[in-house]
Design an enzyme around this catalytic site. Sequence first.
Site, PDB file in Angstrom:
ATOM      1  N   ARG A 239       0.862  -1.194   0.000  1.00 53.90           N
ATOM      2  CA  ARG A 239       0.000   0.000   0.000  1.00 53.90           C
ATOM      3  C   ARG A 239       0.888   1.231   0.000  1.00 53.90           C
ATOM      4  O   ARG A 239       1.699   1.404   0.917  1.00 53.90           O
ATOM      5  CB  ARG A 239      -0.872   0.060   1.261  1.00 53.90           C
ATOM      6  N   GLU A 241       0.834   4.049   1.115  1.00 56.76           N
ATOM      7  CA  GLU A 241       0.279   4.999   2.095  1.00 56.76           C
ATOM      8  C   GLU A 241       1.060   6.298   2.006  1.00 56.76           C
ATOM      9  O   GLU A 241       2.284   6.279   1.971  1.00 56.76           O
ATOM     10  CB  GLU A 241       0.436   4.437   3.514  1.00 56.76           C
ATOM     11  N   ARG A 247       0.154   2.920  12.647  1.00 58.98           N
ATOM     12  CA  ARG A 247      -0.413   1.612  12.305  1.00 58.98           C
ATOM     13  C   ARG A 247      -0.455   1.309  10.807  1.00 58.98           C
ATOM     14  O   ARG A 247      -1.056   0.332  10.380  1.00 58.98           O
ATOM     15  CB  ARG A 247      -1.809   1.483  12.910  1.00 58.98           C
ATOM     16  N   HIS A 248       0.171   2.138   9.995  1.00 60.63           N
ATOM     17  CA  HIS A 248       0.214   1.867   8.564  1.00 60.63           C
ATOM     18  C   HIS A 248       1.633   1.609   8.090  1.00 60.63           C
ATOM     19  O   HIS A 248       2.543   2.374   8.394  1.00 60.63           O
ATOM     20  CB  HIS A 248      -0.360   3.048   7.771  1.00 60.63           C
ATOM     21  N   GLU A 390      -8.529  -1.288  14.390  1.00 61.69           N
ATOM     22  CA  GLU A 390      -8.925  -2.292  13.396  1.00 61.69           C
ATOM     23  C   GLU A 390      -7.811  -3.283  13.089  1.00 61.69           C
ATOM     24  O   GLU A 390      -6.685  -2.901  12.822  1.00 61.69           O
ATOM     25  CB  GLU A 390      -9.308  -1.551  12.105  1.00 61.69           C
ATOM     26  N   SER A 393     -10.800  -6.466   8.102  1.00 61.26           N
ATOM     27  CA  SER A 393     -11.979  -6.051   7.343  1.00 61.26           C
ATOM     28  C   SER A 393     -12.473  -7.276   6.598  1.00 61.26           C
ATOM     29  O   SER A 393     -11.661  -8.041   6.076  1.00 61.26           O
ATOM     30  CB  SER A 393     -11.637  -5.010   6.282  1.00 61.26           C
ATOM     31  N   ARG A 441      -0.383  -5.836  12.697  1.00 62.63           N
ATOM     32  CA  ARG A 441      -1.349  -5.175  13.601  1.00 62.63           C
ATOM     33  C   ARG A 441      -1.808  -6.118  14.707  1.00 62.63           C
ATOM     34  O   ARG A 441      -1.996  -5.699  15.848  1.00 62.63           O
ATOM     35  CB  ARG A 441      -2.569  -4.683  12.821  1.00 62.63           C
TER      36      ARG A 441
HETATM   37  P1  ATP Z   1      -7.585  -0.063   5.736  1.00 64.39           P
HETATM   38  O1  ATP Z   1      -6.956   1.134   5.103  1.00 64.39           O
HETATM   39  O2  ATP Z   1      -6.944  -1.299   5.340  1.00 64.39           O
HETATM   40  O3  ATP Z   1      -9.060  -0.124   5.649  1.00 64.39           O
HETATM   41  P2  ATP Z   1      -7.354   1.300   8.114  1.00 64.39           P
HETATM   42  O4  ATP Z   1      -7.183   0.949   9.511  1.00 64.39           O
HETATM   43  O5  ATP Z   1      -6.484   2.329   7.537  1.00 64.39           O
HETATM   44  O6  ATP Z   1      -7.243  -0.020   7.275  1.00 64.39           O
HETATM   45  P3  ATP Z   1      -9.487   2.757   6.994  1.00 64.39           P
HETATM   46  O7  ATP Z   1     -10.910   2.364   6.837  1.00 64.39           O
HETATM   47  O8  ATP Z   1      -8.652   3.051   5.809  1.00 64.39           O
HETATM   48  O9  ATP Z   1      -8.849   1.663   7.931  1.00 64.39           O
HETATM   49  O10 ATP Z   1      -9.395   4.000   7.904  1.00 64.39           O
HETATM   50  C1  ATP Z   1     -10.088   4.140   9.101  1.00 64.39           C
HETATM   51  C2  ATP Z   1      -9.828   5.530   9.616  1.00 64.39           C
HETATM   52  O11 ATP Z   1      -8.444   5.639   9.920  1.00 64.39           O
HETATM   53  C3  ATP Z   1     -10.086   6.607   8.592  1.00 64.39           C
HETATM   54  O12 ATP Z   1     -11.398   7.085   8.710  1.00 64.39           O
HETATM   55  C4  ATP Z   1      -9.099   7.659   8.959  1.00 64.39           C
HETATM   56  O13 ATP Z   1      -9.588   8.512   9.971  1.00 64.39           O
HETATM   57  C5  ATP Z   1      -7.962   6.898   9.545  1.00 64.39           C
HETATM   58  N1  ATP Z   1      -6.894   6.707   8.583  1.00 64.39           N
HETATM   59  C6  ATP Z   1      -6.836   5.803   7.601  1.00 64.39           C
HETATM   60  N2  ATP Z   1      -5.727   5.887   6.913  1.00 64.39           N
HETATM   61  C7  ATP Z   1      -5.024   6.867   7.475  1.00 64.39           C
HETATM   62  C8  ATP Z   1      -3.774   7.428   7.201  1.00 64.39           C
HETATM   63  N3  ATP Z   1      -2.998   6.978   6.205  1.00 64.39           N
HETATM   64  N4  ATP Z   1      -3.362   8.434   7.988  1.00 64.39           N
HETATM   65  C9  ATP Z   1      -4.120   8.868   8.986  1.00 64.39           C
HETATM   66  N5  ATP Z   1      -5.317   8.389   9.282  1.00 64.39           N
HETATM   67  C10 ATP Z   1      -5.781   7.411   8.543  1.00 64.39           C
HETATM   68  P1  AMO Z   2      -8.308  -3.700   4.340  1.00 63.39           P
HETATM   69  O1  AMO Z   2      -7.841  -2.685   3.356  1.00 63.39           O
HETATM   70  O2  AMO Z   2      -9.128  -3.211   5.472  1.00 63.39           O
HETATM   71  O3  AMO Z   2      -9.174  -4.821   3.613  1.00 63.39           O
HETATM   72  O4  AMO Z   2      -7.064  -4.500   4.896  1.00 63.39           O
HETATM   73  C1  AMO Z   2      -7.223  -5.617   5.733  1.00 63.39           C
HETATM   74  C2  AMO Z   2      -6.380  -5.482   6.967  1.00 63.39           C
HETATM   75  O5  AMO Z   2      -5.029  -5.288   6.622  1.00 63.39           O
HETATM   76  C3  AMO Z   2      -4.396  -4.458   7.570  1.00 63.39           C
HETATM   77  N1  AMO Z   2      -3.869  -3.263   6.926  1.00 63.39           N
HETATM   78  C4  AMO Z   2      -2.660  -2.737   7.161  1.00 63.39           C
HETATM   79  N2  AMO Z   2      -1.668  -3.099   7.992  1.00 63.39           N
HETATM   80  C5  AMO Z   2      -0.537  -2.371   7.977  1.00 63.39           C
HETATM   81  N3  AMO Z   2      -0.339  -1.307   7.180  1.00 63.39           N
HETATM   82  C6  AMO Z   2      -1.305  -0.897   6.307  1.00 63.39           C
HETATM   83  N4  AMO Z   2      -1.077   0.135   5.496  1.00 63.39           N
HETATM   84  C7  AMO Z   2      -2.529  -1.624   6.288  1.00 63.39           C
HETATM   85  N5  AMO Z   2      -3.670  -1.512   5.577  1.00 63.39           N
HETATM   86  C8  AMO Z   2      -4.449  -2.512   5.984  1.00 63.39           C
HETATM   87  C9  AMO Z   2      -5.414  -4.105   8.609  1.00 63.39           C
HETATM   88  C10 AMO Z   2      -6.697  -4.294   7.856  1.00 63.39           C
HETATM   89  O6  AMO Z   2      -7.750  -4.589   8.731  1.00 63.39           O
HETATM   90  N6  AMO Z   2      -9.550  -6.940   0.674  1.00 63.39           N
HETATM   91  C11 AMO Z   2      -9.911  -6.427   1.979  1.00 63.39           C
HETATM   92  C12 AMO Z   2     -10.085  -7.560   2.978  1.00 63.39           C
HETATM   93  C13 AMO Z   2     -11.268  -8.434   2.692  1.00 63.39           C
HETATM   94  O7  AMO Z   2     -12.379  -7.892   2.617  1.00 63.39           O
HETATM   95  O8  AMO Z   2     -11.094  -9.645   2.576  1.00 63.39           O
HETATM   96  C14 AMO Z   2      -8.840  -5.487   2.464  1.00 63.39           C
HETATM   97  O9  AMO Z   2      -7.761  -5.398   1.910  1.00 63.39           O
HETATM   98  O10 AMO Z   2      -5.273  -5.035   9.673  1.00 63.39           O
END
Ligand code: ATP
Ligand code: AMO
Length: 467
Positions: A239, A241, A247-248, A390, A393, A441
Site C-alpha cells: 500500500r 500509504e 499503524r500503517h 482495526e 476487514s 497489527r
Molecule cells: P484499511 O486502510 O486497510 O481499511 P485502516 O485501519 O487504515 O485499514 P481505513 O478504513 O482506511 O482503515 O481507515 C479508518 C480511519 O483511519 C479513517 O477514517 C481515517 O480517519 C484513519 N486513517 C486511515 N488511513 C489513514 C492514514 N494513512 N493516515 C491517517 N489516518 C488514517
Molecule cells: P483492508 O484494506 O481493510 O481490507 O485491509 C485488511 C487489513 O489489513 C491491515 N492493513 C494494514 N496493515 C498495515 N499497514 C497498512 N497500510 C494496512 N492496511 C491494511 C489491517 C486491515 O484490517 N480486501 C480487503 C479484505 C477483505 O475484505 O477480505 C482489504 O484489503 O489489519
Amino acid sequence: GKKWIDVSDLVEEMAESEVLIRGRVHTNRPVSGKLGFVILRASGSTVQCVVSQSEQNKVGANMVKYLKQLSRESFVDVIGVVVLPKEPLTGTTQQVEIQVRKVYCVNKALAKLPLSVEDAARSEADIEKSLQSGTPAARVNQDTRLNHRVLDIRTPANQAIFRIQCQTENAFREKLLEKSFVGIHTPKLMAGSSEGGSAVFRLEYKGQPACLAQSPQLHKQMAICGDLRRVFEIGPVFRAEDSFTHRHLCEFVGLDVEMEIQKHYSEIMDLVDELFVFIFTSLNEKCKKELEAVAKQYPFEPLKFLPKTLRLTFEEGVQMLKEAGVEIDPLGDLNTESERKLGQLVLEKYNTEFYILHRYPKAVRPFYTMTCADNPLYSNSFDVFIRGEEIISGAQRVHIPEVLEQRAGEYGIDVKTISTYIDSFRYGAPPHGGFGVGLERVVMLFCALNNIRKTSLFPRDPQRLAP
Ligand code: ATP
Ligand code: AMO
C-alpha cells in the site's frame, strides 16, 4: 568432545560440571587486574561469566587482559564450570554463573557500535529510575533502532516479538487447515488496483503499466470461482500509504481468507470468532515466556477476550457513541478517534477488548461488497477490533457479474483492468465472502505496543526503504 550447551538451558542441576557455550559479549566489566565479569547472551538468554585469575582455575593474567579488550557483541566460545551464585542474580535470565577456564573469540564485532543492545533493551521505567540515580541511561530512539535494525532485533523483547508473530501465523494456518481450507498464493504483480483508491505502487511490466497487489482480493475470489471452496493466503500486501501513522506500513503481511457461504455472512464471522479465540489462546499458552519478555520492556495487560466473540452492528456502535456524547455520521465511516472511543465503551459495557462490528454503511466499503438485502444503505460487511483499533476487514461479496461491473464503474475503477475478474463470475459463482487481517497489527495490538514498526522485522513506511 565437549558438549555444547545453549545458554537458555543452563540450570542449577549442572552445578560443578564443565560446559562449552557460545554467545555474544553482552556486557564486559573488568573489576580489577585479576577479576572480570562478562555477561554472555544468546537470543534472549543471558548468563554471567566470572573470570578470576587463580592457579586452581588455570586462568592467567593474560586472559583477564584479553577479556578486557573483547568488544561487545563479539561472538565467543566459553569453556567453564557451572557454579551456583551466593545470592540470587537479577541481571541475567539464567540463575547460574560460569567460572571461566578458557575463552575463544569466534568473530569480533566493531569496537564502537551504532547502538548498544543493553541500552536498546531498557524499559521506560528503568530509564526513569536511572535518571534519579544520577547515572542516566541512554534512550535509543526509534529511527536509530530501525537504521540499525540488526542490532535492535537482538533485544529480548524483539527476540520474543518475532516468535509471537510466527506463532500467530502458525495458529492461523493450523486452524484453517483443520477446517479444510486450502493455502494458496496469488500474484503480486497486477494490471490495476484491487481495492480502489490511489494507494498503489505503480511500475512498468514489460512496457505495460502495472502495480503491486494492494490485497489478494480479486484472485482469492477467483479461486472460489475456480471451486477451491475455502482458501487462505499468507503473503505480502503493498500500500503506497502517503501519511505517516503508528499503524500503517507500505508493505505488510496479509492473512487472507475467502470461503463459500450457505446462507448468511454471519458464517464468515463465526470463522473469525473461532479462529481468533484459537490464536489468542495458543499465544497465551505457547508463548508465555515471550509475552513476559515483551512485557518486561513494554508493560501491558493480557488481552481481554470472550469465549464467544461479541458482535455489534454498526448502528448499535453509533448509538453507543451517541449516548456518550460523540456525534458521528450514521452512514459515514468511523474515524480513528471514534474507533478508539467505541473500544473503550465496549470494554466498560462488555468487558472485552476484542469484538466485531458489522453491517457497515455501504458507501464506505469497497465496490465488491454485498449490499444488505433488507436495506440498500448497509452492507454485509464487518471490521474487527483489538483494543479499539482495526485488525480485520471482511464481507460477503457481490457474485453477480453485471452488478459487480456496475459497482466497479461507480467507484471509478477502470473495468478493463479487472475484466478477467468480472468474467470469472459469468461462469457461475457461489455466494461467498472472506476477510483480510494485518499480521503486524495483530501482534502490535495483542501486546498493546504503540507502533507497528515494532512488529515488522524490516519495516517499509513512506520514509523507509532500508535496511
Ligand atoms: P484499511 O486502510 O486497510 O481499511 P485502516 O485501519 O487504515 O485499514 P481505513 O478504513 O482506511 O482503515 O481507515 C479508518 C480511519 O483511519 C479513517 O477514517 C481515517 O480517519 C484513519 N486513517 C486511515 N488511513 C489513514 C492514514 N494513512 N493516515 C491517517 N489516518 C488514517
Ligand atoms: P483492508 O484494506 O481493510 O481490507 O485491509 C485488511 C487489513 O489489513 C491491515 N492493513 C494494514 N496493515 C498495515 N499497514 C497498512 N497500510 C494496512 N492496511 C491494511 C489491517 C486491515 O484490517 N480486501 C480487503 C479484505 C477483505 O475484505 O477480505 C482489504 O484489503 O489489519
